[in-house]
Design an enzyme around this catalytic site. Structure first.
Site, PDB file in Angstrom:
ATOM      1  N   HIS A  54     -11.698 -15.709  31.793  1.00  0.00           N
ATOM      2  CA  HIS A  54     -12.833 -15.030  31.393  1.00  0.00           C
ATOM      3  C   HIS A  54     -13.734 -14.665  32.439  1.00  0.00           C
ATOM      4  O   HIS A  54     -14.426 -15.705  33.095  1.00  0.00           O
ATOM      5  CB  HIS A  54     -13.640 -15.705  30.403  1.00  0.00           C
ATOM      6  CG  HIS A  54     -14.901 -15.187  29.729  1.00  0.00           C
ATOM      7  ND1 HIS A  54     -15.974 -15.566  29.788  1.00  0.00           N
ATOM      8  CD2 HIS A  54     -15.017 -13.832  29.088  1.00  0.00           C
ATOM      9  CE1 HIS A  54     -16.715 -14.934  29.430  1.00  0.00           C
ATOM     10  NE2 HIS A  54     -16.138 -13.832  28.515  1.00  0.00           N
ATOM     11  N   ARG A  55     -13.719 -13.640  32.965  1.00  0.00           N
ATOM     12  CA  ARG A  55     -14.605 -12.956  34.145  1.00  0.00           C
ATOM     13  C   ARG A  55     -14.068 -13.923  35.266  1.00  0.00           C
ATOM     14  O   ARG A  55     -14.825 -14.011  36.461  1.00  0.00           O
ATOM     15  CB  ARG A  55     -16.157 -13.315  34.157  1.00  0.00           C
ATOM     16  CG  ARG A  55     -16.580 -12.683  32.725  1.00  0.00           C
ATOM     17  CD  ARG A  55     -18.126 -12.998  32.683  1.00  0.00           C
ATOM     18  NE  ARG A  55     -18.691 -12.829  31.010  1.00  0.00           N
ATOM     19  CZ  ARG A  55     -19.876 -12.999  30.665  1.00  0.00           C
ATOM     20  NH1 ARG A  55     -20.708 -13.274  31.444  1.00  0.00           N
ATOM     21  NH2 ARG A  55     -20.025 -12.817  29.352  1.00  0.00           N
ATOM     22  N   GLU A  67      -9.573 -11.452  33.654  1.00  0.00           N
ATOM     23  CA  GLU A  67     -10.398 -10.273  32.573  1.00  0.00           C
ATOM     24  C   GLU A  67     -11.512  -9.700  33.584  1.00  0.00           C
ATOM     25  O   GLU A  67     -12.295 -10.280  34.363  1.00  0.00           O
ATOM     26  CB  GLU A  67     -11.434 -11.245  31.520  1.00  0.00           C
ATOM     27  CG  GLU A  67     -11.935 -10.137  30.606  1.00  0.00           C
ATOM     28  CD  GLU A  67     -13.420 -10.711  29.985  1.00  0.00           C
ATOM     29  OE1 GLU A  67     -13.709 -10.168  28.964  1.00  0.00           O
ATOM     30  OE2 GLU A  67     -13.967 -11.359  30.658  1.00  0.00           O
ATOM     31  N   ASP A  89     -14.605  -6.725  33.325  1.00  0.00           N
ATOM     32  CA  ASP A  89     -15.891  -5.870  32.786  1.00  0.00           C
ATOM     33  C   ASP A  89     -16.033  -4.643  33.424  1.00  0.00           C
ATOM     34  O   ASP A  89     -16.383  -4.951  34.635  1.00  0.00           O
ATOM     35  CB  ASP A  89     -17.095  -6.745  32.207  1.00  0.00           C
ATOM     36  CG  ASP A  89     -16.616  -7.840  31.298  1.00  0.00           C
ATOM     37  OD1 ASP A  89     -15.748  -7.519  30.247  1.00  0.00           O
ATOM     38  OD2 ASP A  89     -17.102  -8.825  31.278  1.00  0.00           O
ATOM     39  N   HIS A 135     -20.384  -7.659  34.357  1.00  0.00           N
ATOM     40  CA  HIS A 135     -20.456  -7.612  32.825  1.00  0.00           C
ATOM     41  C   HIS A 135     -21.659  -7.156  32.312  1.00  0.00           C
ATOM     42  O   HIS A 135     -21.582  -6.339  31.369  1.00  0.00           O
ATOM     43  CB  HIS A 135     -20.670  -9.330  32.327  1.00  0.00           C
ATOM     44  CG  HIS A 135     -20.779  -9.601  30.893  1.00  0.00           C
ATOM     45  ND1 HIS A 135     -21.988  -9.628  30.404  1.00  0.00           N
ATOM     46  CD2 HIS A 135     -19.748  -9.752  30.008  1.00  0.00           C
ATOM     47  CE1 HIS A 135     -21.964  -9.815  29.018  1.00  0.00           C
ATOM     48  NE2 HIS A 135     -20.555  -9.887  28.816  1.00  0.00           N
ATOM     49  N   GLU A 174     -12.045  -4.683  29.977  1.00  0.00           N
ATOM     50  CA  GLU A 174     -13.054  -4.040  29.053  1.00  0.00           C
ATOM     51  C   GLU A 174     -13.681  -2.932  29.670  1.00  0.00           C
ATOM     52  O   GLU A 174     -14.474  -2.842  30.454  1.00  0.00           O
ATOM     53  CB  GLU A 174     -14.008  -5.359  28.519  1.00  0.00           C
ATOM     54  CG  GLU A 174     -14.850  -4.706  27.364  1.00  0.00           C
ATOM     55  CD  GLU A 174     -15.825  -5.969  26.825  1.00  0.00           C
ATOM     56  OE1 GLU A 174     -16.761  -5.542  26.116  1.00  0.00           O
ATOM     57  OE2 GLU A 174     -15.634  -7.260  27.243  1.00  0.00           O
ATOM     58  N   GLN A 214      -9.383  -3.634  26.362  1.00  0.00           N
ATOM     59  CA  GLN A 214     -10.125  -4.088  25.295  1.00  0.00           C
ATOM     60  C   GLN A 214     -11.506  -3.394  25.156  1.00  0.00           C
ATOM     61  O   GLN A 214     -12.121  -3.000  26.093  1.00  0.00           O
ATOM     62  CB  GLN A 214     -10.425  -5.746  25.376  1.00  0.00           C
ATOM     63  CG  GLN A 214     -11.206  -6.078  26.515  1.00  0.00           C
ATOM     64  CD  GLN A 214     -11.517  -7.687  26.833  1.00  0.00           C
ATOM     65  OE1 GLN A 214     -11.422  -8.252  25.855  1.00  0.00           O
ATOM     66  NE2 GLN A 214     -11.587  -8.169  28.079  1.00  0.00           N
TER      67      GLN A 214
END
Length: 294
Positions: free
Chosen positions: A43-44, A70, A72, A85, A152, A188
């Site tokens: 995550h990140r 991941e 963003d 993010h 994302e 996503q």
């Protein structure tokens, strides 16, 4: 035998289960999108240890053997995709204001690491100061086809053309199109419209529908059936999950990758319920839990 498998067999004997999910160990074989694999999604990046969404964060996640890193996406005033993010610069840089109101050149001058040293002094390192905000192309160029990407589209309604630019970059690095490895990139979004747009641009790219906790709580079988028409899975807030809705989600043939799972106790509980992966700030911890999970 795993406790959850024994429990499922007991339920089956009473006709209470029509579908059982059987996760495998961390060393599970097969396609990245196989329900027989449990995925570690950084995550990140390795954001529990390193300033999020920096090249160093992704390098650290790779060293931890995360299955996916991941990303963003936000878009600058001059139409460049960056990895961040928040829609605003304030939390993770020494800049201020909206990303959309700044050019790439302006954002690349910012310090994207010193905030971490201030927020987490026990984890601070001198080399974090001065880390930069990467572009999408920076990350894809650095890791190429040697990483798997979980990307994302953030606030796509704010950034017209985001999806087209994303697909163009993926094709540039042979991560989409005829040369792409199945499952190497997952897209996503909380936006169904954005995912449908991605599917129209490249039908082969797998999509995952993100869900807030309240969305999952009100989710019906009809909703899950609809999601299955355009996505391979869902990514809900893990706090809204329980044994029953995990079974129901998986019975619709959907992968289940909840966010953001950082404690070993939560990781173990979710694995016992049957999730097929998690987003975590601590990829190393989840890798350890997966190895112990039998």
């Amino acid at each position: 035998m795993r406790k959850h498998k024994l429990f499922a067999l007991v339920l089956l004997s009473f006709g209470l289960l029509s579908f059982i999910v059987t996760p495998v160990s961390a060393a599970g074989k097969g396609n990245l999108l196989s329900p027989d694999r449990i995925l570690t999604i950084a995550h990140r990046g390795a954001s529990g240890y390193v300033p999020e969404h920096t090249i160093l964060s992704y390098e650290t996640a790779q060293k931890m053997k995360a299955d996916y890193i991941e990303l963003d996406l936000q878009m600058t005033k001059d139409g460049k995709l960056i990895v961040m993010h928040d829609e605003k610069l304030d939390r993770t840089t020494n800049g201020h204001g909206w990303v959309k109101d700044h050019t790439l050149a302006e954002i690349q001058k910012l310090d994207a690491g010193s905030w971490f040293n201030k927020a987490y002094p026990e984890k601070a390192k001198p080399q974090y100061a001065g880390l930069r905000v990467p572009t999408l192309d920076d990350v894809l160029k650095r890791f190429g086809r040697h990483a798997n990407y979980y990307i994302e589209t953030k606030a796509p309604e704010t950034y017209p053309g985001m999806e087209e630019k994303l697909i163009a970059s993926l094709k540039k690095y042979k991560l989409a199109g005829k040369h792409a490895k199945p499952g190497q990139v997952i897209i996503q979004s909380f936006s169904k419209d954005s995912l449908l747009k991605i599917k129209k641009l490249d039908p082969k790219l797998p999509a995952v529908q993100l869900l807030e906790a309240e969305q999952l709580t009100s989710m019906t079988d009809a909703d899950l059936t609809d999601i299955k028409t355009y996505a391979v899975g869902i990514g809900p807030d893990y706090k809204a999950l329980n044994a029953q809705n995990v079974r129901n989600i998986r019975s619709h043939g959907l992968l289940l990758h909840p966010y953001t799972v950082n404690s070993e106790a939560d990781m173990r509980r979710l694995l016992n319920w049957g999730v097929t992966g998690v987003f975590t700030n601590y990829a190393d911890i989840f890798q350890k839990v997966k190895k112990e999970y039998k």
